[in-house]
Design a protein around this motif. Structure first.
Motif, mmCIF file in Angstrom:
data_model
loop_
_atom_site.group_PDB
_atom_site.id
_atom_site.type_symbol
_atom_site.label_atom_id
_atom_site.label_comp_id
_atom_site.label_asym_id
_atom_site.label_seq_id
_atom_site.Cartn_x
_atom_site.Cartn_y
_atom_site.Cartn_z
ATOM 1 N N PHE A 1 0.852 -1.191 0.000
ATOM 2 C CA PHE A 1 0.000 0.000 0.000
ATOM 3 C C PHE A 1 0.887 1.239 0.000
ATOM 4 O O PHE A 1 1.602 1.505 0.967
ATOM 5 C CB PHE A 1 -0.912 -0.023 1.233
ATOM 6 N N ILE A 2 0.816 1.960 -1.094
ATOM 7 C CA ILE A 2 1.678 3.133 -1.259
ATOM 8 C C ILE A 2 0.824 4.393 -1.363
ATOM 9 O O ILE A 2 -0.170 4.420 -2.075
ATOM 10 C CB ILE A 2 2.514 3.017 -2.556
ATOM 11 N N SER A 3 1.241 5.413 -0.652
ATOM 12 C CA SER A 3 0.653 6.728 -0.820
ATOM 13 C C SER A 3 1.648 7.555 -1.624
ATOM 14 O O SER A 3 2.752 7.838 -1.162
ATOM 15 C CB SER A 3 0.394 7.370 0.546
ATOM 16 N N ASN A 4 1.258 7.887 -2.825
ATOM 17 C CA ASN A 4 2.156 8.573 -3.762
ATOM 18 C C ASN A 4 2.214 10.069 -3.429
ATOM 19 O O ASN A 4 1.192 10.694 -3.211
ATOM 20 C CB ASN A 4 1.593 8.381 -5.185
ATOM 21 N N PRO A 5 3.407 10.663 -3.401
ATOM 22 C CA PRO A 5 3.543 12.065 -2.972
ATOM 23 C C PRO A 5 2.906 13.059 -3.939
ATOM 24 O O PRO A 5 2.726 12.761 -5.120
ATOM 25 C CB PRO A 5 5.059 12.291 -2.964
ATOM 26 N N GLY A 6 2.593 14.236 -3.456
ATOM 27 C CA GLY A 6 2.083 15.320 -4.284
ATOM 28 C C GLY A 6 3.149 15.864 -5.211
ATOM 29 O O GLY A 6 4.348 15.658 -5.011
ATOM 30 N N CYS A 7 2.704 16.570 -6.226
ATOM 31 C CA CYS A 7 3.626 17.071 -7.242
ATOM 32 C C CYS A 7 4.572 18.127 -6.666
ATOM 33 O O CYS A 7 5.790 18.046 -6.852
ATOM 34 C CB CYS A 7 2.853 17.603 -8.443
ATOM 35 N N TYR A 8 4.023 19.127 -5.985
ATOM 36 C CA TYR A 8 4.886 20.147 -5.373
ATOM 37 C C TYR A 8 5.829 19.502 -4.362
ATOM 38 O O TYR A 8 6.983 19.922 -4.199
ATOM 39 C CB TYR A 8 4.038 21.197 -4.643
ATOM 40 N N VAL A 9 5.310 18.503 -3.665
ATOM 41 C CA VAL A 9 6.089 17.829 -2.627
ATOM 42 C C VAL A 9 7.322 17.161 -3.220
ATOM 43 O O VAL A 9 8.434 17.266 -2.692
ATOM 44 C CB VAL A 9 5.208 16.780 -1.914
ATOM 45 N N THR A 10 7.124 16.477 -4.337
ATOM 46 C CA THR A 10 8.229 15.758 -4.966
ATOM 47 C C THR A 10 9.329 16.721 -5.401
ATOM 48 O O THR A 10 10.509 16.517 -5.098
ATOM 49 C CB THR A 10 7.690 14.952 -6.169
ATOM 50 N N ALA A 11 8.943 17.770 -6.107
ATOM 51 C CA ALA A 11 9.954 18.721 -6.576
ATOM 52 C C ALA A 11 10.690 19.379 -5.404
ATOM 53 O O ALA A 11 11.909 19.534 -5.416
ATOM 54 C CB ALA A 11 9.298 19.796 -7.448
ATOM 55 N N THR A 12 9.942 19.746 -4.385
ATOM 56 C CA THR A 12 10.535 20.478 -3.266
ATOM 57 C C THR A 12 11.426 19.597 -2.395
ATOM 58 O O THR A 12 12.564 19.965 -2.067
ATOM 59 C CB THR A 12 9.414 21.088 -2.390
ATOM 60 N N THR A 13 10.927 18.435 -2.036
ATOM 61 C CA THR A 13 11.687 17.619 -1.081
ATOM 62 C C THR A 13 12.921 16.993 -1.733
ATOM 63 O O THR A 13 13.972 16.906 -1.094
ATOM 64 C CB THR A 13 10.799 16.531 -0.452
ATOM 65 N N LEU A 14 12.811 16.591 -3.011
ATOM 66 C CA LEU A 14 14.015 16.063 -3.660
ATOM 67 C C LEU A 14 15.089 17.138 -3.734
ATOM 68 O O LEU A 14 16.282 16.837 -3.732
ATOM 69 C CB LEU A 14 13.689 15.516 -5.052
ATOM 70 N N GLY A 15 14.659 18.384 -3.759
ATOM 71 C CA GLY A 15 15.624 19.479 -3.792
ATOM 72 C C GLY A 15 16.193 19.837 -2.430
ATOM 73 O O GLY A 15 17.195 20.548 -2.343
ATOM 74 N N LEU A 16 15.597 19.341 -1.361
ATOM 75 C CA LEU A 16 16.030 19.764 -0.025
ATOM 76 C C LEU A 16 16.580 18.660 0.861
ATOM 77 O O LEU A 16 17.415 18.919 1.749
ATOM 78 C CB LEU A 16 14.858 20.448 0.702
ATOM 79 N N VAL A 17 16.111 17.438 0.688
ATOM 80 C CA VAL A 17 16.464 16.380 1.631
ATOM 81 C C VAL A 17 17.973 16.178 1.828
ATOM 82 O O VAL A 17 18.455 16.137 2.966
ATOM 83 C CB VAL A 17 15.751 15.055 1.259
ATOM 84 N N PRO A 18 18.760 16.061 0.758
ATOM 85 C CA PRO A 18 20.194 15.827 0.986
ATOM 86 C C PRO A 18 20.852 16.938 1.820
ATOM 87 O O PRO A 18 21.648 16.644 2.728
ATOM 88 C CB PRO A 18 20.777 15.771 -0.429
ATOM 89 N N ALA A 19 20.514 18.177 1.540
ATOM 90 C CA ALA A 19 21.122 19.283 2.286
ATOM 91 C C ALA A 19 20.683 19.280 3.745
ATOM 92 O O ALA A 19 21.486 19.567 4.651
ATOM 93 C CB ALA A 19 20.779 20.617 1.621
ATOM 94 N N LEU A 20 19.422 18.963 3.979
ATOM 95 C CA LEU A 20 18.927 18.929 5.358
ATOM 96 C C LEU A 20 19.527 17.761 6.128
ATOM 97 O O LEU A 20 19.939 17.911 7.279
ATOM 98 C CB LEU A 20 17.397 18.829 5.376
ATOM 99 N N GLU A 21 19.578 16.619 5.513
ATOM 100 C CA GLU A 21 20.180 15.457 6.177
ATOM 101 C C GLU A 21 21.627 15.724 6.547
ATOM 102 O O GLU A 21 22.106 15.323 7.605
ATOM 103 C CB GLU A 21 20.117 14.227 5.258
ATOM 104 N N ALA A 22 22.321 16.439 5.656
ATOM 105 C CA ALA A 22 23.734 16.729 5.910
ATOM 106 C C ALA A 22 23.918 17.902 6.876
ATOM 107 O O ALA A 22 25.040 18.174 7.307
ATOM 108 C CB ALA A 22 24.440 17.044 4.579
ATOM 109 N N GLY A 23 22.824 18.589 7.175
ATOM 110 C CA GLY A 23 22.939 19.738 8.071
ATOM 111 C C GLY A 23 23.619 20.932 7.437
ATOM 112 O O GLY A 23 24.202 21.764 8.125
ATOM 113 N N TRP A 24 23.551 21.041 6.140
ATOM 114 C CA TRP A 24 24.253 22.113 5.441
ATOM 115 C C TRP A 24 23.454 23.403 5.327
ATOM 116 O O TRP A 24 24.003 24.435 4.945
ATOM 117 C CB TRP A 24 24.633 21.655 4.021
#
Lengths: 349, 349, 349, 349
Positions: free
Chosen positions: C147-170
């Protein structure tokens, strides 16, 4: 000119009404004293059209002949088909001048109206009274008239492109084919899947082939010019742009005529009428070259291999095809220069 | 199928070349082994076309017949007019199969080529050898051929819309008028004021009336179908959209035929050819309905008042009008199902 | 692979459903065995979407869990907010795998759902069960899920652009501002004045500032990556184009990092994930460079004067932002290569 | 007013020049007596701009200070960067009034000009003399001046959206981020791949992040308003439309202020200035709502969760962003009502 005349606009929801407002707002001899709304009288024009913020500040009036009579000298009707049928006579009875932008009084034959519009036709006496306001063709009849039926957008582009040649007998009436293309605003502001952005953008669509309700109106004018019944093939296409109509017109030439001959004929026919610009040899007008203005530009290409002339006629459907020509007719009715308030340059780019 | 064939694309700068690349990249039996550039060999495809980042990683090759022979089995030429004239024979000499997307080998008459293209024609022996790849009409000749001249975009839309009726003798050849409209990508990637966004957006423009270089090519096919010389009136319009061609075709019907008759005739003619979809009665295709796909959709409207049939034929100019049909021709040459690698759904919206 | 799995699409009226159909039609391991319609079961898909003429020929099914169970292995729900809330559990009960493209199961908190969607939330047990299918971030959890809940369109563009930097604390979480822009198809096929062509064309409109229902979903992902609650400023703009989302993201950099450092970080984070393309220094992606494809392209600009990084992330809202990522999730669920059926080149131009 | 003043337009090739012509043509107190062309003096304006057919009939003049002095009272310079540097002083020497629409005299610091424009700066005496014509901010200085440097398009939208808040000290200067979006006409009429229709249509592109030459000009105005040096993050995006600029502006609010407070502040600041329309609470302007007009519309959204205000400021880049504001400045210079010749309604739709 000591005083402005007072104008009312009935039908403020649609694009025709709002374009009337835009153009009348800079007319030197006209003051807009009433804008009405049947759906939400009392609200502000700028609620539905935020670009009018701080520009039109009075609440919208209800559609009421007595009220209109008390506020205006002339009423522009920018209403859906079937509304003016009843309303225009009521307004005329009060002594108001009326310019109707809908199709309700264009066809002199009630039967033809019923056939193409699928609606109850107007009273024949009023049909007779209404002057068909194709300004460059019937301008003399418009002068002094008090009830004008303003032509359709496709009608204006097509007939201005054909009347001089038909009157001169230079083309064979039974060979006329009109391939017309329109921007989306021609279909009005009502929402439908057919004008949904994602459906229209990057799309070109043919519609109502041989069935458009403007056909009998076009044939009425062409028959009048030819002096005999004219029947045409007429196609319409929805083009991904907001404004603009192009009529690409094909016909067999009768006798030996060049494109240059046609240019001379049309320039002579339209002499003194500033809103028709006949282009020089080898030059074809594009819709953007008349965008936002009251011009109708016409160009020609003659094909020696087939003996056919191609006539390209372009207008802005909301100006020369609707609100602009309505104001041009007002000017003629009032005995003013027909270009008053319409002498602006097309918006480019 | 044990092994893929190797394909080279010559002309990677233009939209035809890049569309070939897109389509071939998902062809099950083809591997693109070389993409060339005459202007900047050694650079990356993705420098000029960033959407290919991480997709095509090898440097662009120079345009060199020996090199191409060493890397490929078949070469697609997506070059400007006049380049294939010399290059195609050189490639054929090495034993390569060649599919030329330019106009250099479409007209069998060198004189006609010179007249319409204002360039030196190709060697007559090669003109003779080239099979005209209008897949649904000349598919049998394409099978087994090694040199294909791929039809023009306007040509494909127009002739697929006319050949069945002409072959059947249902329309009068001397009454044919084609009002064609194209998206902007048809003019290629070269920059000019004519394809500047601010000039094209919100604009509709007629151009090259009766003068388009695709006219003799269209007439060649139509004459072949009619069994007699056919001369047409042909107009082209630039429409504010990237992809899509619509040909709105007018002709007098010979005898008594309904739209339904035409639908039957065309369905029978195109039976088994999946890329031509003949629409049902009263339904007209729009360009977006074939966007990004290899389909040519055709619809009909018959006008009883004038005895004319209107035929609406639409394609994606870069697919069925260029790269897609070229691949369809490759499939036919190789004896494969013509739809291999082209069985995708149009992109909508 | 001996056999294809069978897939059903619920919600064939909207753009998400029809895009699923387009993409699944060329998936090598999937067969679409049912397309449903709640409004007109029994009719043809091509009646509402003529581009599917001759492609999908079976009548649309009704929305019936038993029927779906009998025809399919997996069901894609492309339904309006509030429908999957009830339907997904029913389908899961029958043993079907479910991929829900709506927002109904994205937020783990029922209260948050109610607050932002103004609708009854789903049953908490199912909220818990649903795996949030942001494929490049939560791919490991997707594998083997049913059972998968597929992400929203704005969500995909935004989070793929932010997750690595946030995880790294940059970057500093409390300085994040996202200025997002979307094409019109993101609003679906339902007609409204807001997507009327004449209103949208030649217009740019900001809407739902700080109020878009995708905000809690974005913050859920960002907080997870940062390991602390993240609150952002998020703006959305309607852009005159059909497809495409761009998220222009601003944040203060923590420490001394160059654009090149960010590029390295992101390339490392997304290594092996072909659908994220991190652009080289000084190169920013545009929406057309991912048009029609499943790519998310990301570029960087560092401003030394202010210490802020600008991250530009683009997707096709209907592919990576909806149907494409749903299929990517199916691939992951099934243990296949995540790019199966999605390895096509963006459409350009 | 007994007599019109005479105006010359230098730079008739570009969109700025032709828009000046359009607007001046309906100015009640101005007559355009000369339009020049450096590339083709003697030709007609309508050759390059066919929409001017029959409107401007005199041949284009050469660019000659003596000639201009003999024909005009005021000269508008709509020339590429670097031309006015030399030409404006020559014209001023003859006693002409000059309004320069280029960037040559906007920055008071020659060093800054050289750094951002990569060109030789103008003579410092003239830099000093030039009044920066941001009409609603520096209008008092414009009155009676004879040399105006007209602000850039991005500058106008951005600074009108920020000055009142900065002057009042309501926002923290070091938190300002401007995400600006522009239509394609802002890049001028020169052809390039970057404004090719097929590349721009259905595309959204970020460009010149933190590098746009308007940045120092914006910071000059903002620093002046804040009373301290202001450094901003500034991004620009190319949007698929011809006209329009939107600046979406983000900043941390200093103290406790609501959107309503900002609305009051801005309405008070711009009181009596008809071309700035501050929208009511919850209402954001779109670019089409000022299309073709001299308005700058401003709206606000306050985010309680982050303490940031978002300010949306829109203009027509060719009117308020160029030709319209230049005429507004002429009106102020002459001591006329600033809205003379500019009191028209935005074109909608």
């Amino acid at each position: 000119m000591s005083e402005k005349i007072k104008a009312a606009i009935v039908g403020s929801t649609g694009y025709g009404g709002v374009e009337l407002y835009r153009l009348l707002a800079s007319h030197p001899y006209v003051e807009v004293t009433s804008v009405t709304s049947s759906s939400s009288p009392g609200s502000l024009f700028s609620e539905g059209y935020p670009h009018l913020t701080d520009i039109h500040q009075e609440p919208l009036d209800e559609v009421n002949p007595e009220l209109l009579k008390s506020k205006a000298d002339v009423v522009f009707l920018a209403t859906p088909a079937g509304v003016a049928t009843k309303l225009a006579p009521q307004l005329l009875e009060t002594g108001l001048k009326v310019i109707d932008l809908s199709g309700d009084f264009r066809l002199k034959s009630p039967a033809l109206y019923e056939q193409w519009y699928k609606k109850q036709p107007a009273d024949e006496a009023y049909l007779e009274q209404a002057v068909f306001g194709l300004a460059e063709v019937y301008g003399e009849q418009v002068k002094g008239a008090s009830f004008i039926s303003n032509p359709g957008c496709y009608v204006t582009a097509t007939t201005l492109g054909l009347v001089p040649a038909l009157e001169a007998g230079w083309i064979k009436p039974d060979t006329i084919i009109v391939d017309a293309k329109s921007g989306v605003s021609g279909a009005g502001r009502g929402v439908s899947l057919g004008n949904h952005y994602s459906e229209v953008n990057e799309n070109l669509k043919a519609y109502k082939l041989n069935k458009h309700q403007h056909i009998p109106e076009i044939e009425m004018v062409l028959s009048d010019a030819a002096g005999e019944p004219v029947v045409i093939t007429f196609s319409t296409h929805l083009t991904p742009m907001t404004r603009g109509i192009m009529a690409t017109i094909y016909a067999k030439v009768d006798g030996s005529r060049s494109a240059a001959d046609f240019i001379d004929l049309y320039r002579s026919y339209y002499e003194g009428r500033r809103f028709v610009r006949v282009r020089g040899e080898g030059i074809l007008p594009s819709t953007k070259e008349v965008w936002g203005s009251n011009y109708c530009d016409i160009g020609f290409a003659f094909d020696e291999r087939t003996g056919r002339i191609t006539i390209v006629s372009v207008i802005d459907n909301l100006v020369k095809g609707a609100a602009g020509q309505a104001i041009q007719n007002l000017n003629l009715m009032m005995g003013w220069d027909e270009s008053l308030g319409l002498q602006f340059v097309p918006v480019y780019p």
